[in-house]
Write a protein that holds these residues in place. Structure first.
Motif, PDB file in Angstrom:
ATOM      1  N   VAL A   1       0.839  -1.366  -0.107  1.00 34.90           N
ATOM      2  CA  VAL A   1      -0.049   0.081  -0.016  1.00 34.90           C
ATOM      3  C   VAL A   1       0.939   1.240  -0.041  1.00 34.90           C
ATOM      4  CG1 VAL A   1      -1.891   1.211   1.197  1.00 34.90           C
ATOM      5  CG2 VAL A   1      -1.941  -1.093   1.004  1.00 34.90           C
ATOM      6  N   GLU A   2       1.894   1.509   0.847  1.00 33.89           N
ATOM      7  CA  GLU A   2       2.619   2.428   0.995  1.00 33.89           C
ATOM      8  C   GLU A   2       3.463   2.674  -0.215  1.00 33.89           C
ATOM      9  OE1 GLU A   2       2.792   4.724   3.273  1.00 33.89           O
ATOM     10  OE2 GLU A   2       1.095   4.023   4.656  1.00 33.89           O
ATOM     11  N   THR A   3       4.106   1.681  -0.914  1.00 35.34           N
ATOM     12  CA  THR A   3       4.913   1.796  -1.921  1.00 35.34           C
ATOM     13  C   THR A   3       4.382   2.060  -3.198  1.00 35.34           C
ATOM     14  OG1 THR A   3       6.778   0.029  -0.765  1.00 35.34           O
ATOM     15  CG2 THR A   3       6.961   0.711  -3.144  1.00 35.34           C
ATOM     16  N   PHE A   4       3.332   1.543  -3.234  1.00 29.25           N
ATOM     17  CA  PHE A   4       2.765   1.383  -4.757  1.00 29.25           C
ATOM     18  C   PHE A   4       1.216   2.079  -4.934  1.00 29.25           C
ATOM     19  CE2 PHE A   4       5.210  -2.474  -4.413  1.00 29.25           C
ATOM     20  CZ  PHE A   4       6.168  -2.385  -5.471  1.00 29.25           C
ATOM     21  N   PHE A   5       0.696   2.461  -3.801  1.00 30.97           N
ATOM     22  CA  PHE A   5      -0.591   3.171  -3.944  1.00 30.97           C
ATOM     23  C   PHE A   5      -0.577   4.436  -3.345  1.00 30.97           C
ATOM     24  CE2 PHE A   5      -1.933  -1.519  -4.128  1.00 30.97           C
ATOM     25  CZ  PHE A   5      -2.264  -1.294  -5.532  1.00 30.97           C
ATOM     26  N   ARG A   6       0.457   4.840  -2.126  1.00 24.37           N
ATOM     27  CA  ARG A   6       0.446   5.897  -1.560  1.00 24.37           C
ATOM     28  C   ARG A   6       1.466   6.797  -2.124  1.00 24.37           C
ATOM     29  NH1 ARG A   6      -1.292   4.252   4.538  1.00 24.37           N
ATOM     30  NH2 ARG A   6      -3.646   4.060   3.878  1.00 24.37           N
ATOM     31  N   SER A   7       2.654   6.203  -2.649  1.00 22.30           N
ATOM     32  CA  SER A   7       3.811   6.695  -3.257  1.00 22.30           C
ATOM     33  C   SER A   7       3.856   6.886  -4.676  1.00 22.30           C
ATOM     34  CB  SER A   7       5.172   6.196  -2.527  1.00 22.30           C
ATOM     35  OG  SER A   7       5.072   6.338  -0.974  1.00 22.30           O
ATOM     36  N   ARG A   8       3.122   6.329  -5.339  1.00 24.53           N
ATOM     37  CA  ARG A   8       3.271   6.116  -6.672  1.00 24.53           C
ATOM     38  C   ARG A   8       1.895   6.562  -7.422  1.00 24.53           C
ATOM     39  NH1 ARG A   8       6.147   1.050  -9.589  1.00 24.53           N
ATOM     40  NH2 ARG A   8       7.786   1.977  -8.086  1.00 24.53           N
ATOM     41  N   SER A   9       2.144   7.551  -8.739  1.00 26.23           N
ATOM     42  CA  SER A   9       0.815   8.036  -9.365  1.00 26.23           C
ATOM     43  C   SER A   9       0.714   6.954 -10.426  1.00 26.23           C
ATOM     44  CB  SER A   9       1.226   9.239  -9.939  1.00 26.23           C
ATOM     45  OG  SER A   9       0.266   9.650 -10.752  1.00 26.23           O
ATOM     46  N   TRP A  10      -0.647   6.454 -10.461  1.00 28.19           N
ATOM     47  CA  TRP A  10      -1.043   5.372 -11.649  1.00 28.19           C
ATOM     48  C   TRP A  10      -1.943   6.126 -12.320  1.00 28.19           C
ATOM     49  CZ3 TRP A  10       0.122   0.152 -11.766  1.00 28.19           C
ATOM     50  CH2 TRP A  10       0.636  -0.212 -10.469  1.00 28.19           C
ATOM     51  N   PRO A  11      -1.696   5.884 -13.727  1.00 28.05           N
ATOM     52  CA  PRO A  11      -2.493   6.611 -14.956  1.00 28.05           C
ATOM     53  C   PRO A  11      -3.896   6.083 -14.593  1.00 28.05           C
ATOM     54  CG  PRO A  11      -0.619   5.447 -15.645  1.00 28.05           C
ATOM     55  CD  PRO A  11      -0.579   4.899 -14.292  1.00 28.05           C
ATOM     56  N   PHE A  12      -4.434   5.336 -14.082  1.00 32.20           N
ATOM     57  CA  PHE A  12      -5.923   4.920 -14.075  1.00 32.20           C
ATOM     58  C   PHE A  12      -6.371   5.949 -12.908  1.00 32.20           C
ATOM     59  CE2 PHE A  12      -9.469   3.497 -11.623  1.00 32.20           C
ATOM     60  CZ  PHE A  12     -10.404   2.754 -12.663  1.00 32.20           C
ATOM     61  N   ALA A  13      -5.489   6.367 -11.718  1.00 35.05           N
ATOM     62  CA  ALA A  13      -5.897   7.344 -10.805  1.00 35.05           C
ATOM     63  C   ALA A  13      -5.968   8.717 -11.167  1.00 35.05           C
ATOM     64  CB  ALA A  13      -5.255   7.244  -9.614  1.00 35.05           C
ATOM     65  N   THR A  14      -4.847   9.099 -11.946  1.00 36.83           N
ATOM     66  CA  THR A  14      -4.821  10.377 -12.600  1.00 36.83           C
ATOM     67  C   THR A  14      -5.849  10.688 -13.655  1.00 36.83           C
ATOM     68  OG1 THR A  14      -3.157   9.755 -14.069  1.00 36.83           O
ATOM     69  CG2 THR A  14      -2.409  10.607 -12.255  1.00 36.83           C
ATOM     70  N   LEU A  15      -6.182   9.746 -14.512  1.00 39.23           N
ATOM     71  CA  LEU A  15      -7.170   9.972 -15.448  1.00 39.23           C
ATOM     72  C   LEU A  15      -8.707   9.818 -14.714  1.00 39.23           C
ATOM     73  CD1 LEU A  15      -6.039   7.478 -18.412  1.00 39.23           C
ATOM     74  CD2 LEU A  15      -5.902  10.057 -18.376  1.00 39.23           C
ATOM     75  N   LEU A  16      -8.864   9.131 -13.865  1.00 40.85           N
ATOM     76  CA  LEU A  16     -10.284   9.195 -13.011  1.00 40.85           C
ATOM     77  C   LEU A  16     -10.377  10.717 -12.748  1.00 40.85           C
ATOM     78  CD1 LEU A  16     -12.685   7.933 -12.045  1.00 40.85           C
ATOM     79  CD2 LEU A  16     -11.321   7.242 -10.018  1.00 40.85           C
ATOM     80  N   ALA A  17      -9.303  11.096 -11.828  1.00 44.36           N
ATOM     81  CA  ALA A  17      -9.294  12.421 -11.334  1.00 44.36           C
ATOM     82  C   ALA A  17      -9.683  13.770 -12.314  1.00 44.36           C
ATOM     83  CB  ALA A  17      -8.182  12.738 -10.480  1.00 44.36           C
ATOM     84  N   GLU A  18      -8.953  13.402 -13.523  1.00 45.48           N
ATOM     85  CA  GLU A  18      -9.125  14.240 -14.626  1.00 45.48           C
ATOM     86  C   GLU A  18     -10.560  14.303 -15.063  1.00 45.48           C
ATOM     87  OE1 GLU A  18      -7.336  15.134 -19.022  1.00 45.48           O
ATOM     88  OE2 GLU A  18      -6.513  13.812 -17.560  1.00 45.48           O
TER      89      GLU A  18
END
Length: 210
Positions: A129-146
């Motif tokens: 969780v800390e390494t891959f979801f809280r410390s890294r930006s994923w295209p799925f998340a950034t596109l959803l937010a956009e």
């Protein structure tokens, strides 16, 4: 043996190959059930060599998870970067979903391992969780937010559609024996997997519309 290796001697397995084997072992048997000795045997290297490369069993687990998640993250970044500027946000998210599922279909162990580690709290889940979801930006998340900022997607926490993508649609390609036993046409139809992936991506993206 001493001296220079012969030209016919097999070269040692690469780190990537060893980590793929380790990832599959941890996914199939869990952390406690997997052993460095078995992973070394399956990789075609010695126990000592594997230990020298990655250290302890925990070190090997960390390296295997980093390897699997890193590959998945890179594939999504590549998919997002290939879009033209005028491509709609919905089409971009659909492409990222498809690339996610294609990568999982090729390397299902990463989702299988997440199913194992995600079922109980502990330091290994904390690391993921800390390494891959809280410390890294994923295209799925950034596109959803956009899309949400533009009013094109409903205001919903990213964990909902991403879990449906990874562990809902992902099960279609990571649990192939189960899915093919129900949908037997997938065994003989070379395009069946592609259509299944595209249909799943369509359902997720359309479900995000307001």
């Amino acid at each position: 043996p001493r001296g220079r290796p012969s030209h016919s001697a097999p070269s040692p397995a690469s780190d990537e190959a060893c980590l793929d084997v380790a990832l599959e072992a941890f996914a199939a048997r869990g952390y406690d059930g997997a052993s460095i000795r078995d992973i070394a045997t399956a990789s075609g290297v010695s126990h000592g060599l594997l230990t020298a490369r990655f250290g302890s069993k925990h070190g090997l687990w960390l390296a295997a998870v980093d390897h699997g998640m890193g590959r998945l993250h890179r594939q999504l970044q590549i998919a997002e970067q290939q879009h033209l500027p005028e491509t709609s946000i919905e089409a971009r998210l659909r492409t990222v979903c498809i690339r996610f599922l294609e990568t999982v279909a090729a390397y299902p162990a990463i989702i299988q391992l997440m199913n194992v580690e995600g079922a109980r709290p502990g330091p290994r889940l904390d690391y993921i969780v800390e390494t891959f979801f809280r410390s890294r930006s994923w295209p799925f998340a950034t596109l959803l937010a956009e899309g949400q900022a533009a009013g094109e997607f409903r205001p919903i926490h990213v964990s909902v559609p991403f879990t449906l993508l990874a562990h809902g649609a992902g099960a279609l390609v990571a649990l192939r024996p189960l899915v093919e036993s129900v949908n037997t046409s997938l065994r003989t139809d070379p395009e069946g997997l592609t259509r299944t992936i595209e249909a799943a991506a369509d359902m997720i993206v359309r479900g995000l519309r307001p």
